[in-house]
Design an enzyme around this catalytic site. Structure first.
Site, PDB file in Angstrom:
ATOM      1  N   GLU A  51      39.916  48.337  35.993  1.00 12.35           N
ATOM      2  CA  GLU A  51      38.282  48.031  36.469  1.00 12.35           C
ATOM      3  C   GLU A  51      38.047  48.574  37.840  1.00 12.35           C
ATOM      4  O   GLU A  51      36.928  49.201  38.191  1.00 12.35           O
ATOM      5  CB  GLU A  51      38.351  46.573  36.825  1.00 12.35           C
ATOM      6  N   ARG A  70      31.166  44.613  33.748  1.00 17.34           N
ATOM      7  CA  ARG A  70      31.574  45.513  34.872  1.00 17.34           C
ATOM      8  C   ARG A  70      31.035  46.852  34.513  1.00 17.34           C
ATOM      9  O   ARG A  70      31.759  47.735  35.055  1.00 17.34           O
ATOM     10  CB  ARG A  70      33.144  45.310  34.681  1.00 17.34           C
ATOM     11  N   SER A  94      40.536  41.726  40.384  1.00 16.99           N
ATOM     12  CA  SER A  94      41.060  42.088  39.054  1.00 16.99           C
ATOM     13  C   SER A  94      41.162  43.838  39.106  1.00 16.99           C
ATOM     14  O   SER A  94      40.365  44.576  39.400  1.00 16.99           O
ATOM     15  CB  SER A  94      40.105  41.918  37.900  1.00 16.99           C
TER      16      SER A  94
HETATM   17  N1  EPU Z   1      45.496  33.602  32.956  1.00 14.76           N
HETATM   18  C1  EPU Z   1      46.976  33.824  32.763  1.00 14.76           C
HETATM   19  N2  EPU Z   1      47.693  34.081  33.698  1.00 14.76           N
HETATM   20  C2  EPU Z   1      47.141  34.262  34.711  1.00 14.76           C
HETATM   21  C3  EPU Z   1      45.857  34.034  35.135  1.00 14.76           C
HETATM   22  C4  EPU Z   1      44.985  33.615  34.096  1.00 14.76           C
HETATM   23  O1  EPU Z   1      47.258  33.597  31.575  1.00 14.76           O
HETATM   24  O2  EPU Z   1      48.038  34.653  35.634  1.00 14.76           O
HETATM   25  C5  EPU Z   1      44.415  33.478  31.660  1.00 14.76           C
HETATM   26  C6  EPU Z   1      44.099  31.701  31.327  1.00 14.76           C
HETATM   27  O3  EPU Z   1      44.410  31.538  30.253  1.00 14.76           O
HETATM   28  C7  EPU Z   1      42.815  31.905  32.258  1.00 14.76           C
HETATM   29  C8  EPU Z   1      42.285  33.117  31.814  1.00 14.76           C
HETATM   30  O4  EPU Z   1      43.477  34.004  31.889  1.00 14.76           O
HETATM   31  O5  EPU Z   1      42.021  30.796  31.357  1.00 14.76           O
HETATM   32  C9  EPU Z   1      41.060  33.532  32.659  1.00 14.76           C
HETATM   33  O6  EPU Z   1      41.569  33.424  33.955  1.00 14.76           O
HETATM   34  P1  EPU Z   1      40.694  33.378  35.212  1.00 14.76           P
HETATM   35  O7  EPU Z   1      39.577  32.137  34.986  1.00 14.76           O
HETATM   36  O8  EPU Z   1      41.343  33.430  36.601  1.00 14.76           O
HETATM   37  O9  EPU Z   1      39.664  34.636  35.161  1.00 14.76           O
HETATM   38  P2  EPU Z   1      40.127  36.293  34.661  1.00 14.76           P
HETATM   39  O10 EPU Z   1      39.384  36.429  33.415  1.00 14.76           O
HETATM   40  O11 EPU Z   1      41.292  36.532  34.830  1.00 14.76           O
HETATM   41  C10 EPU Z   1      37.675  37.070  35.680  1.00 14.76           C
HETATM   42  C11 EPU Z   1      36.958  38.077  36.385  1.00 14.76           C
HETATM   43  C12 EPU Z   1      37.390  37.685  37.915  1.00 14.76           C
HETATM   44  C13 EPU Z   1      36.473  36.325  38.251  1.00 14.76           C
HETATM   45  C14 EPU Z   1      36.993  35.419  37.022  1.00 14.76           C
HETATM   46  C15 EPU Z   1      36.591  33.896  37.260  1.00 14.76           C
HETATM   47  C16 EPU Z   1      37.367  40.108  35.145  1.00 14.76           C
HETATM   48  C17 EPU Z   1      38.214  41.742  35.027  1.00 14.76           C
HETATM   49  N3  EPU Z   1      37.895  39.450  36.245  1.00 14.76           N
HETATM   50  O12 EPU Z   1      39.223  36.883  35.814  1.00 14.76           O
HETATM   51  O13 EPU Z   1      36.682  38.837  38.628  1.00 14.76           O
HETATM   52  O14 EPU Z   1      36.654  36.025  39.665  1.00 14.76           O
HETATM   53  O15 EPU Z   1      36.983  35.740  35.783  1.00 14.76           O
HETATM   54  O16 EPU Z   1      35.308  34.216  36.732  1.00 14.76           O
HETATM   55  O17 EPU Z   1      36.380  40.006  34.430  1.00 14.76           O
HETATM   56  C18 EPU Z   1      37.447  40.810  39.624  1.00 14.76           C
HETATM   57  O18 EPU Z   1      36.402  41.572  38.956  1.00 14.76           O
HETATM   58  O19 EPU Z   1      37.730  41.655  40.707  1.00 14.76           O
HETATM   59  C19 EPU Z   1      37.346  39.249  39.745  1.00 14.76           C
HETATM   60  C20 EPU Z   1      38.152  38.775  40.508  1.00 14.76           C
END
Ligand code: EPU
Length: 340
Positions: free
Chosen positions: A336, A165, A240
């Site tokens: 972010e 990012r 995010s």
């Molecule tokens: N999780 C929780 N609670 C929640 C949601 C997620 O505990 O409410 C945990 C779970 O362990 C899950 C992990 O977080 O396995 C990862 O969650 P998720 O796959 O939804 O992804 P993220 O890390 O929360 C990142 C990006 C997103 C992108 C997703 C999918 C960042 C800051 N965000 O989110 O990007 O869509 O992966 O690849 O890296 C954005 O940047 O605006 C964005 C939406």
């Protein structure tokens, strides 16, 4: 000639749907129009904010300066052979329709990035990423116009200094350059399908797809995002709100002793990336409201506007979350989104 407007409400131009007035506002469609703006008295005397899709932005107050809305349009094929195609895409094009244009033409590389809000120009700025792919992987060049003199500049992939990012456009070139177009190289056959991340495989199975294609991956990503992330046209949000923090492995091992369910993904240099959503959920914030702001009930990393929130309220909520995560885990979350 370009026309400047005054006291313009920015609500239609930010996906949080926040009211904030711009003292001056101008929309530009071409490099010549932008140069007219750069030569103007208003530009020279005011602070500036360049806006694309407004999807990574928290407006906490009126903007006492000039907002330049990017409306550069056009997708050009620069070259192609049987294997690859190189496209130059104007920065004001919307990202998701561009992804679907590529998917429909069977050009591969960005299908995992379907349904990300915002514009093509914002994509390199924060090196957008999702479901195991980052846009840095397909970017050849970023073209920009220097705000101080109107000169055209080209950054090759290395010069963009992409990170998680991050890019040079958020740091040394911040507020010095208007990204005008992005050159991307995509595959026309032998696509490299990325199915490993999260629930892509399960979603494809549920869709009865046994031989995935870039088209079905895009459909799966769209389905996953629609099931978890609020549609900004209905509920104001900016995806995010925080980045996923990375911490030294020793710190991770210490926390995990006390919180054995904490997920962590090893990255380079003895660092571990922790899902910020998990930290926020563990502090009890998931689905919680604060004044007219809140934490999304299906994705704790997404802050939302119930329709009447102010930017200040969302910022206050983000501080409360940061404090709680810091107290409980000793981890400092960084936003972010750009806070203005
Ligand atoms: N999780 C929780 N609670 C929640 C949601 C997620 O505990 O409410 C945990 C779970 O362990 C899950 C992990 O977080 O396995 C990862 O969650 P998720 O796959 O939804 O992804 P993220 O890390 O929360 C990142 C990006 C997103 C992108 C997703 C999918 C960042 C800051 N965000 O989110 O990007 O869509 O992966 O690849 O890296 C954005 O940047 O605006 C964005 C939406």
């Amino acid at each position: 000639m370009v026309s400047f407007q005054q006291a313009v409400d920015l609500k239609p131009y930010n996906t949080f749907g926040l009211h904030a007035r711009a003292r001056y506002f101008v929309s530009v469609e071409t490099a010549d129009q932008l140069r007219d703006v750069l030569n103007s008295h208003i530009f020279k005397n005011e602070k500036r904010l360049i806006l694309g899709g407004g999807s990574n932005l928290l407006l906490t107050k009126d903007f006492d300066g000039l907002v330049i809305l990017n409306r550069f349009r056009g997708i050009d094929i620069l070259e192609q052979n049987d294997d690859r195609i190189t496209l130059s895409v104007a920065s004001g094009e919307e990202w998701h329709p561009f992804v679907m244009h590529c998917v429909n033409n069977n050009w591969g590389g960005i299908e995992n990035l379907a349904l990300i809000p915002g514009t093509v120009g914002a994509a390199p700025m924060q090196n957008i990423g999702a479901y195991g792919v980052e846009v840095r992987e397909v970017i050849e060049q970023v073209q920009g116009i220097e705000l101080s003199n109107g000169n055209e500049m080209t950054f090759n992939n290395d010069e963009c200094m992409f990170g998680y990012r991050e890019s040079v456009f958020k740091y040394e070139w911040r507020e010095r350059i208007f990204i005008s177009s992005v050159t991307l190289s995509l595959t026309k056959k032998n696509h490299r399908l990325r199915l490993e991340y999260g629930t892509i495989k399960e979603t494809l199975n549920a869709m009865n797809i046994t031989t995935p294609t870039i088209q079905s991956i895009a459909q799966a990503v769209i389905a996953i995002r629609q099931s978890k992330l609020p549609d900004p046209r209905i509920t104001g949000n900016s995806g995010s709100f925080f980045k996923n923090p990375t911490i030294p492995i020793q710190h991770y091992e210490m926390i995990v002793k006390e919180h054995p369910t904490m997920p962590g993904y090893r990255s380079e240099n003895q660092l571990v990336k922790i899902p910020a959503a998990w930290l926020i959920e563990s502090c009890g914030w998931k689905g919680k409201k604060y004044k007219h702001a809140g934490v999304h009930h299906q994705q704790a990393l997404v802050l939302i506007n119930d329709g009447n929130a102010t930017g200040e309220e969302i910022l206050e909520l983000s501080h409360l979350i940061q404090d709680d995560v810091n107290k409980k885990f000793g981890i400092q979350l960084s936003p972010e989104v750009n806070i203005i």
